[in-house]
Enzyme design. Structure first.
Site, PDB file in Angstrom:
ATOM      1  N   ARG A 266       0.837  -1.201   0.000  1.00  0.00           N
ATOM      2  CA  ARG A 266       0.000   0.000   0.000  1.00  0.00           C
ATOM      3  C   ARG A 266       0.869   1.248   0.000  1.00  0.00           C
ATOM      4  NH1 ARG A 266      -2.946   4.010   2.727  1.00  0.00           N
ATOM      5  NH2 ARG A 266      -5.110   4.159   2.001  1.00  0.00           N
ATOM      6  N   CYS A 267       1.926   1.242   0.801  1.00  0.00           N
ATOM      7  CA  CYS A 267       2.827   2.401   0.841  1.00  0.00           C
ATOM      8  C   CYS A 267       3.419   2.705  -0.530  1.00  0.00           C
ATOM      9  CB  CYS A 267       3.961   2.141   1.826  1.00  0.00           C
ATOM     10  SG  CYS A 267       3.473   2.131   3.564  1.00  0.00           S
ATOM     11  N   MET A 268       3.679   1.669  -1.317  1.00  0.00           N
ATOM     12  CA  MET A 268       4.362   1.853  -2.598  1.00  0.00           C
ATOM     13  C   MET A 268       3.422   2.222  -3.742  1.00  0.00           C
ATOM     14  SD  MET A 268       7.277  -1.108  -2.716  1.00  0.00           S
ATOM     15  CE  MET A 268       6.090  -2.448  -2.861  1.00  0.00           C
TER      16      MET A 268
END
Length: 407
Positions: A395-397
């Site tokens: 999700r962060c990426m």
């Protein structure tokens, strides 16, 4: 597909913005790790292979993958915008003397004429030796190492979730917690102001606001409700500022913000490192936040103000009200405290949903993954030995730009 449309965390993903890790990682050193917010130095070649596998996994699911560096290159292909960007980038990098501004401009204009190469170099950073400056003309320069960074790299850029966030048909462009990462938001400013695919998106938060907020703390529960973490990197003042803007703006359908007050720590840096939605009725969660977690409901008040109420119900009951059905919280590590702490550190709770029940996860979190398999989830497992060193998961990426609306 122009504009943005993100009204949930689980609607079928159709378009996503990524950044492929680049040479900015090669300018990480042991002495700069803390300042540049890394715990270790990733091996670039493997990190790129892992990221390419991530991008291909998304394409295999029918997702259009666009890259931050390509979008920005489209913008600075315009000569006027190129010069405007370089001048602003120099200022934000702390280059203020006329001499050094001209030296760096000349260096970029002679060595990086192609728009994409310019953008990538702005991300990589510049060493003293690269500029070709005559070190004998300055005592400061003579006592500096030739490998000293004149302009720092931006190694956190492959976490595209944080500098900006899509909310419905608009975008929030952030003021970030650290000076190191706040420079990243310049790309969002230019893309959402000038790129033909994105300039129509309404901007609900601007990077020149006073308070810090980051995209990892913003979750779209549905078209009317946001969850935002009060965290190490997002201030309550920023949430209240954003709430007032969203409630007053006729282009926004948001009428409720759930503010999750999570522990302030490096391990729990954003809400999505401990909590993500993966299906209509399922969320991943790190059990370590369940005790100290407090949730506040923010709704429109009178005369442009907001109304804030602490919610004393269980997290399941709170989510059920807004999701519209009973929910299940799936704990990272499957209830094993040591496994939960270890795998949460490697983003076991930080999943990217590509459609209801189908999620992208890191391979290394095998205990959590096995548990999710048994709960009926369809896991798209990606390699993660090097990407995870930056302390961010799938999700962060990723920054979804378009999701289909849920029925």
């Amino acid at each position: 597909m122009q504009g943005v449309n993100v009204k949930s965390e689980i609607g079928p993903l159709k378009k996503v913005i990524l950044h492929r890790p680049g040479n900015e990682l090669l300018n990480l050193t042991p002495d700069t790790l803390e300042r540049l917010l890394f715990d270790d130095i990733p091996f670039l070649e493997i990190a790129q292979q892992e990221h390419d596998a991530f991008a291909q996994t998304l394409r295999d699911e029918g997702v259009e993958v666009v890259y931050l560096e390509d979008l920005m290159a489209d913008v600075v292909g315009d000569v006027t915008l190129r010069q405007q960007f370089v001048d602003q980038w120099l200022s934000e990098a702390g280059i203020h003397t006329d001499l050094w501004r001209q030296l760096v401009r000349d260096f970029l204009n002679s060595e990086y004429t192609d728009p994409k190469s310019l953008v990538e170099k702005s991300m990589t950073g510049i060493t003293l030796a690269e500029t070709g400056v005559d070190l004998s003309s300055s005592l400061v320069d003579m006592v500096s190492s030739p490998t000293e960074m004149v302009i720092d790299p931006m190694p956190n850029l492959y976490f595209t979730r944080d500098p900006f966030a899509m909310v419905g048909n608009g975008v929030t462009i952030h003021r970030m917690y650290s000076e190191t990462r706040n420079r990243e938001t310049i790309y969002g400013q230019y893309i959402f102001s000038y790129h033909p695919d994105f300039r129509s998106a309404h901007q609900y938060f601007h990077r020149d606001y006073s308070f810090h907020i980051e995209g990892g703390d913003i979750l779209n529960i549905n078209a009317n409700t946001l969850a935002i973490g009060i965290s190490q990197r997002t201030e309550p003042d920023a949430i209240e500022t954003l709430a007032k803007t969203l409630f007053a703006d006729e282009t926004s359908s948001i009428n409720t913000i759930l503010a999750f007050d999570i522990p302030n720590s490096r391990a729990f840096m954003h809400l999505d490192t401990v909590f993500t939605q993966i299906d209509y009725d399922k969320f991943t969660i790190h059990p370590g936040i369940l005790g100290p977690l407090t949730v506040f409901e923010i709704t429109p008040g009178k005369k442009g103000k907001v109304s804030i109420k602490r919610l004393d119900s269980s997290l399941e009951a709170i989510l059920e009200k807004y999701v519209g059905q009973p929910v299940k919280l799936l704990q990272c590590g499957n209830g094993d405290r040591i496994a939960a702490e270890r795998e949460q550190w490697n983003d076991g709770s930080n999943t990217l949903c590509v459609k209801p029940g189908t999620i992208v996860v890191y391979q290394r979190n095998n205990i959590t993954n096995d548990f999710l398999y048994k709960e009926g989830l369809d896991l798209k497992v990606i390699p993660s030995s090097e990407l995870s060193r930056g302390r961010g998961g799938p999700r962060c990426m990723s920054m979804p730009a378009w999701r289909e609306d849920l029925a």
